[in-house]
Scaffold this active site. Structure first.
Site, mmCIF file in Angstrom:
data_model
loop_
_atom_site.group_PDB
_atom_site.id
_atom_site.type_symbol
_atom_site.label_atom_id
_atom_site.label_comp_id
_atom_site.label_asym_id
_atom_site.label_seq_id
_atom_site.Cartn_x
_atom_site.Cartn_y
_atom_site.Cartn_z
ATOM 1 N N GLY A 1 13.167 29.998 -86.014
ATOM 2 C CA GLY A 1 12.289 29.223 -86.876
ATOM 3 C C GLY A 1 10.942 29.028 -86.206
ATOM 4 C CG HIS B 1 13.484 22.371 -84.615
ATOM 5 N ND1 HIS B 1 13.992 22.134 -83.354
ATOM 6 C CD2 HIS B 1 12.286 22.993 -84.420
ATOM 7 C CE1 HIS B 1 13.122 22.593 -82.457
ATOM 8 N NE2 HIS B 1 12.088 23.127 -83.084
HETATM 9 ZN ZN ZN Z 1 10.352 23.961 -82.469
#
Ligand code: ZN
Length: 154
Positions: free
Chosen positions: A46, A131
């Site tokens: 990510g 996150h």
């Molecule tokens: Zn991160």
């Protein structure tokens, strides 16, 4: 596609709140492509735009190899359950820690065509959504870590 420089912990930009994308311009599309390239080359699952120095609410996630989720102005609209698993971050190389996260989330965002999309994420994908969306609000996983942050030499 171009590989971008990943901003590392200590750079004050990581603590800033990213602005919503108002129009999906060619620049935003290039940003999405470059972010995917950068995430893949760095071996991450990510990346938020702020991590490449762009304060816009744009995220890419690839938890399942070959399936890149592109999220513009993402929002968590529902969450349930709880998990506490180990997390790391491309901006904090060599650091790991357990975080408290929901077990499952539903995220709404725009895709690159400006269409509203909804994703359900469980386990790792739920953690990735939380996150990356935290990054858009200037938060790092070390803010929600439970216990110690483990450090390993790079
Ligand atoms: Zn991160």
């Amino acid at each position: 596609m171009a590989q971008l420089q990943i901003v590392k912990e200590g750079d004050p930009i990581l603590r800033k709140v990213s602005r919503p994308v108002e129009a999906i311009t060619p620049r935003i599309l290039t940003l999405l492509d470059d972010m995917t390239e950068t995430m893949r080359r760095a071996g991450g699952c990510g990346l938020a735009a702020v991590q490449v120095g762009v304060l816009r609410r744009v995220v890419v996630i690839e938890v399942e190899e070959g399936t890149v989720l592109e999220l513009i102005n993402p929002k968590i609209v529902a969450y349930s359950g709880h998990q506490c698993e180990v997390e790391g971050c491309l901006s904090l190389p060599g650091k790991w820690g357990k975080t408290n996260r929901p077990k499952a989330v539903i995220v709404r965002a725009l895709n690159r065509h400006g269409e509203e999309v909804e994703y359900r994420g469980q386990d790792l994908l739920a953690r990735a959504f939380c996150h990356e969306i935290d990054h858009l609000d200037g938060k790092l996983f070390t803010d929600v870590v439970v216990g110690d942050v483990e450090t390993e030499e790079q």
